[in-house]
Motif scaffolding. Sequence first.
Motif, short mmCIF file in Angstrom:
data_model
loop_
_atom_site.label_atom_id
_atom_site.label_comp_id
_atom_site.label_asym_id
_atom_site.label_seq_id
_atom_site.Cartn_x
_atom_site.Cartn_y
_atom_site.Cartn_z
N GLY A 1 0.79 -1.22 0.00
CA GLY A 1 0.00 0.00 0.00
C GLY A 1 0.83 1.28 0.00
N GLY A 2 2.10 1.17 0.37
CA GLY A 2 2.97 2.35 0.40
C GLY A 2 2.75 3.24 1.61
N TYR A 3 1.97 2.79 2.58
CA TYR A 3 1.67 3.61 3.76
C TYR A 3 2.93 4.05 4.50
N TYR A 4 3.80 3.09 4.80
CA TYR A 4 5.01 3.42 5.56
C TYR A 4 5.98 4.23 4.72
N ASP A 5 6.12 3.93 3.44
CA ASP A 5 7.02 4.71 2.59
C ASP A 5 6.57 6.17 2.53
N ARG A 6 5.27 6.41 2.38
CA ARG A 6 4.76 7.78 2.35
C ARG A 6 4.97 8.48 3.70
N PHE A 7 4.65 7.74 4.77
CA PHE A 7 4.80 8.31 6.11
C PHE A 7 6.26 8.70 6.36
N LEU A 8 7.18 7.81 6.05
CA LEU A 8 8.60 8.07 6.30
C LEU A 8 9.17 9.16 5.39
N ALA A 9 8.59 9.34 4.22
CA ALA A 9 9.02 10.43 3.34
C ALA A 9 8.67 11.79 3.93
N GLU A 10 7.61 11.82 4.74
CA GLU A 10 7.14 13.09 5.33
C GLU A 10 7.60 13.31 6.77
N HIS A 11 7.92 12.25 7.49
CA HIS A 11 8.24 12.37 8.91
C HIS A 11 9.59 11.74 9.20
N PRO B 1 18.18 -7.69 -1.55
CA PRO B 1 16.79 -7.66 -1.97
C PRO B 1 16.50 -8.63 -3.11
N ALA B 2 15.44 -9.41 -2.95
CA ALA B 2 14.99 -10.33 -4.00
C ALA B 2 13.81 -9.70 -4.75
N TRP B 3 13.67 -8.38 -4.62
CA TRP B 3 12.58 -7.63 -5.22
C TRP B 3 13.16 -6.33 -5.78
N PRO B 4 12.50 -5.73 -6.76
CA PRO B 4 13.00 -4.46 -7.32
C PRO B 4 12.84 -3.33 -6.30
N ILE B 5 13.82 -2.46 -6.22
CA ILE B 5 13.79 -1.31 -5.33
C ILE B 5 13.38 -0.10 -6.16
N GLU B 6 12.37 0.60 -5.66
CA GLU B 6 11.87 1.78 -6.37
C GLU B 6 12.32 3.04 -5.65
N GLU B 7 12.28 4.15 -6.35
CA GLU B 7 12.71 5.44 -5.80
C GLU B 7 11.92 5.82 -4.54
N THR B 8 10.67 5.42 -4.48
CA THR B 8 9.81 5.79 -3.33
C THR B 8 9.99 4.87 -2.12
N ASP B 9 10.70 3.77 -2.29
CA ASP B 9 10.91 2.83 -1.18
C ASP B 9 11.86 3.44 -0.15
N ARG B 10 11.50 3.32 1.11
CA ARG B 10 12.31 3.84 2.22
C ARG B 10 12.98 2.68 2.95
N GLN B 11 14.25 2.84 3.23
CA GLN B 11 14.98 1.82 3.98
C GLN B 11 14.69 1.98 5.48
#
Length: 185
Positions: free
Chosen positions: A139-149, A166-176
């Motif tokens: 859903g991207g909930y945590y990525d969005r939250f972490l981008a703002e806070h 990572p066994a999955w593609p990493i996108e620009e919006t993904d937060r570590q």
Amino acid sequence: MLIMKKKELRQRQIHRLQEFAKKDRKVEEDILLQNKFLANSLLEGVKTIGVTCPLNFEIDNQIIIEQARREGIKTYLAKSYPDKRMDFVYFDEQTQLKKSNFGILEVANPIEINNQLDLLLVPGLAFSKASHDRLGFGGGYYDRFLAEHNCKTVSLVNSVMLFDTPAWPIEETDRQVGELIALTK
């Protein structure tokens, strides 16, 4: 390592985690991870912590929540909205909870919201030991939250969730995630 599509890996991980949840080892690992977290002094200096009420196949965090409360740390529970936003709502032992559309327990009647948390326990389905990348539920909930806070982040990672890379593609919006508390394979 083979890179899988996120949707495919999510389904695979959910199935693997559900199977793992049927084993005694899951409870053992949950307790070991929580104790490792507490031994790591991650609550030192923390006044607020954000958590979730985990699904049965996710890692239990009750020991951490109870210890945080004993130390006077205010606990806030994730609350999601249809527009894919998320807030953290104060909750304690008396707070009434209800199931969200995702089957996750959330505060029934939110009163106090605090998104300026000192520490956030970030859930996920898979984590990379090398890069601290995380595969969430999509859903991207945590990525969005972490981008703002800006807050310190940590994830508890059992043996089924841990990947070397990572066994999955990493996108620009993904937060570590800042720190992983993991059991070594």
